[in-house]
Design a protein around this motif. Structure first.
Motif, short mmCIF file in Angstrom:
data_model
loop_
_atom_site.label_atom_id
_atom_site.label_comp_id
_atom_site.label_asym_id
_atom_site.label_seq_id
_atom_site.Cartn_x
_atom_site.Cartn_y
_atom_site.Cartn_z
N VAL A 119 0.68 -1.20 0.24
CA VAL A 119 -0.18 0.05 0.11
C VAL A 119 0.98 1.14 0.08
O VAL A 119 0.63 2.22 -0.80
CB VAL A 119 -1.08 0.09 1.44
CG1 VAL A 119 -1.77 1.36 1.41
CG2 VAL A 119 -1.80 -1.19 1.18
N GLU A 120 1.81 1.38 0.93
CA GLU A 120 2.72 2.61 0.87
C GLU A 120 3.50 2.72 -0.46
O GLU A 120 3.66 3.70 -1.00
CB GLU A 120 3.80 2.17 2.03
CG GLU A 120 3.07 2.47 3.58
CD GLU A 120 4.10 2.21 4.41
OE1 GLU A 120 5.21 2.70 4.30
OE2 GLU A 120 3.65 1.94 5.87
N ILE A 121 4.18 1.54 -0.86
CA ILE A 121 4.71 1.60 -2.23
C ILE A 121 3.81 2.17 -3.33
O ILE A 121 4.18 2.95 -4.09
CB ILE A 121 5.37 0.26 -2.59
CG1 ILE A 121 6.45 -0.01 -1.98
CG2 ILE A 121 5.74 0.26 -3.88
CD1 ILE A 121 6.91 -1.54 -1.72
N ASP A 122 2.51 1.88 -3.26
CA ASP A 122 1.81 2.21 -4.23
C ASP A 122 1.34 3.58 -4.39
O ASP A 122 0.93 4.32 -5.34
CB ASP A 122 0.29 1.74 -4.02
CG ASP A 122 0.35 0.20 -4.78
OD1 ASP A 122 1.30 -0.12 -5.60
OD2 ASP A 122 -0.58 -0.63 -4.26
N ASN A 123 1.45 4.47 -2.89
CA ASN A 123 1.40 5.85 -2.91
C ASN A 123 2.63 6.75 -2.94
O ASN A 123 2.33 7.85 -2.86
CB ASN A 123 0.53 6.10 -1.44
CG ASN A 123 -0.51 5.39 -1.37
OD1 ASN A 123 -1.69 5.30 -2.29
ND2 ASN A 123 -1.05 4.54 -0.38
N VAL A 124 3.74 6.16 -3.29
CA VAL A 124 4.80 6.98 -3.23
C VAL A 124 4.76 8.03 -4.47
O VAL A 124 4.35 7.89 -5.36
CB VAL A 124 6.11 6.21 -3.35
CG1 VAL A 124 6.24 5.31 -2.07
CG2 VAL A 124 6.24 5.26 -4.58
N GLU A 125 5.40 9.01 -4.33
CA GLU A 125 5.53 10.24 -5.38
C GLU A 125 6.76 10.52 -6.05
O GLU A 125 7.07 10.93 -7.21
CB GLU A 125 4.88 11.39 -4.94
CG GLU A 125 3.43 11.29 -4.48
CD GLU A 125 3.18 12.61 -3.89
OE1 GLU A 125 4.01 13.67 -3.89
OE2 GLU A 125 1.85 12.62 -3.56
N ASN A 126 7.80 9.84 -5.51
CA ASN A 126 9.18 10.03 -5.74
C ASN A 126 10.23 9.02 -5.22
O ASN A 126 9.91 8.34 -4.65
CB ASN A 126 9.77 11.54 -5.65
CG ASN A 126 9.68 11.87 -3.89
OD1 ASN A 126 10.42 10.91 -3.17
ND2 ASN A 126 8.90 12.93 -3.72
N LEU A 149 10.51 6.00 -1.99
CA LEU A 149 10.53 4.66 -2.26
C LEU A 149 11.73 4.32 -1.45
O LEU A 149 11.56 3.04 -0.98
CB LEU A 149 10.86 4.62 -3.85
CG LEU A 149 10.77 3.01 -4.18
CD1 LEU A 149 9.39 2.43 -4.02
CD2 LEU A 149 10.74 3.05 -5.72
N GLU A 150 12.81 4.80 -1.72
CA GLU A 150 13.98 4.32 -0.93
C GLU A 150 13.91 4.38 0.66
O GLU A 150 14.20 3.43 1.50
CB GLU A 150 15.23 5.55 -1.31
CG GLU A 150 16.50 5.12 -0.10
CD GLU A 150 17.06 3.74 -0.83
OE1 GLU A 150 17.78 3.20 -0.01
OE2 GLU A 150 16.61 3.17 -1.81
N GLU A 197 9.75 -2.31 -9.67
CA GLU A 197 8.65 -2.10 -10.74
C GLU A 197 8.15 -0.50 -10.52
O GLU A 197 8.21 0.23 -11.46
CB GLU A 197 7.48 -2.85 -10.76
CG GLU A 197 6.35 -2.65 -11.68
CD GLU A 197 5.00 -3.38 -10.97
OE1 GLU A 197 3.84 -3.00 -11.62
OE2 GLU A 197 5.07 -4.39 -10.41
N THR A 198 8.05 -0.16 -9.28
CA THR A 198 7.66 1.30 -9.11
C THR A 198 8.86 2.18 -9.50
O THR A 198 8.75 3.45 -9.89
CB THR A 198 7.28 1.49 -7.36
OG1 THR A 198 6.37 0.26 -7.10
CG2 THR A 198 6.83 2.85 -7.18
N ALA A 199 9.98 1.85 -8.98
CA ALA A 199 11.05 2.70 -9.48
C ALA A 199 11.20 2.91 -10.87
O ALA A 199 11.54 4.01 -11.40
CB ALA A 199 12.51 2.06 -8.90
N TYR A 200 11.15 1.80 -11.57
CA TYR A 200 10.86 1.97 -13.35
C TYR A 200 9.78 2.93 -13.40
O TYR A 200 10.12 3.90 -14.52
CB TYR A 200 10.87 0.45 -13.54
CG TYR A 200 10.71 0.59 -15.27
CD1 TYR A 200 11.71 0.84 -16.17
CD2 TYR A 200 9.49 0.45 -15.91
CE1 TYR A 200 11.75 0.82 -17.56
CE2 TYR A 200 9.32 0.60 -17.25
CZ TYR A 200 10.36 0.71 -17.97
OH TYR A 200 10.21 0.69 -19.26
#
Length: 339
Positions: free
Chosen positions: A14-21, A25-26, A74-77
């Motif tokens: 859930v937290e990863i889905d809501n990151v903006e930058n 994410l790190e 995946e999110t980083a990409y």
């Protein structure tokens, strides 16, 4: 422990889905997978499990770790793709628009005149020589027949570095150096910067430019000097230019003269540039003094010569009707663009 692993997985997703930058994410990666992360701390308690539970929980923990890692990658990409698209939109370049034309500089007026003068004398068989601007007093004065008490040697006229070293006051020292190294016949011109203790105003500067010339050979007379300089003046200012010589005195030439030429602005009829005389002084010249030749080891019974010197700054001002010497040193593009 199984429930805790499932909770960590769901919360992290859930937290990863809501990151903006990338920074957020790190922070999530460190929070769950770092050395002190929640998943790492949980796995340290596996020693309390029974032998039967340990493999099952270990396998589940690895699956949770892999799922979180995959989600982070995946999110980083996706974040990188979004950032690239944003940059492409903001840094858009219309390749159909004309480019900005680069402004090119012009040759300085003194450089243009120097090149022209060099071409004239090279066409008459002269070569161009150069030498040091920090000069020995011997070459600057003694070898040129300046007496020990000549006014030009005074501190108020010359920039001395030591008693024997100074900033050259003329390019004549290179004539001496040439005569020491080269046997006649000699035909050279010597351009360069020179220095004299002078005030800065519209017609004077403590640093200025000279072009001097020297010819040494058998049978050289004043007629050769006058003929050479007359051709030079006609080539520089036009075929209708006339010249005249007035007696003068220089320590290193005898006889000596100053050469005038008809004003290039008015053709000799008289104007403000020539002070309504029709003539303008452009250089000094004369037959090389026998003492100067002897100082350089040249037999004065066999060889004679003539020398001349002119101020490049003055020649340039006259040629282009420049009223103030300082304009040529200010690097003002509005001035330089005129040439």
């Amino acid at each position: 422990m199984k429930d805790k692993l499932e909770k960590i997985k769901s919360e992290s997703i859930v937290e990863i889905d809501n990151v903006e930058n990338a920074q957020q994410l790190e922070e999530i990666r460190i929070k769950y997978l770092g050395k002190k992360g929640e998943l790492t701390q949980l796995l340290r308690g596996m020693g309390q499990l029974s032998p039967e539970e340990r493999p099952l929980i270990g396998q589940l923990a690895n699956e949770v770790r892999d799922q979180i890692n995959d989600k982070i990658e995946e999110t980083a990409y996706c974040l990188k793709r979004k950032d690239l698209e944003k940059r492409l939109r903001s840094e858009f370049i219309d390749v159909t628009m004309p480019g900005k034309k680069k402004q090119l500089g012009n040759r300085h007026p003194m450089t243009k005149v120097l090149n022209e003068i060099e071409d004239i004398f090279i066409g008459m068989g002269f070569t161009v020589v150069e030498g040091p601007e920090i000069e020995k007093a011997y070459y600057n004065f003694d070898a040129l027949n300046h007496s020990k008490y000549h006014p030009a040697r005074d501190m108020q006229d010359t920039f001395y570095i030591t008693e024997e070293l100074l900033l050259r006051t003329q390019t004549s020292p290179n004539q001496v150096r040439t005569m020491e190294k080269q046997k006649p016949p000699i035909r050279v011109i010597v351009p360069g910067r020179v220095y004299r203790a002078d005030e800065i105003d519209a017609t004077h500067s403590p640093m200025f430019h000279q072009i001097e010339g020297l010819v040494v050979d058998k049978g050289i007379t004043m007629a050769n000097l006058k003929g050479t300089l007359d051709i030079f003046a006609k080539k520089l200012y036009g075929e209708k230019t006339q010249t005249k010589f007035r007696p003068h005195h220089f320590p290193f030439t005898e006889p000596s003269a100053e050469m005038d030429c008809t004003c290039s602005a008015c053709g000799g009829t008289g104007c403000r540039i020539c002070k309504y005389t029709g003539w303008i002084e452009i250089l000094g010249a004369g037959m090389v003094h026998p003492n100067v030749l002897a100082n350089c080891g040249i037999d004065t019974e066999v060889y004679s010569g003539f020398a001349f010197g002119m101020g490049l700054d003055r020649i340039t001002m006259l040629k282009y009707d420049i009223s103030d010497l300082r304009l040529m040193f200010e690097n003002d593009k509005r001035f330089l663009d005129q040439f």
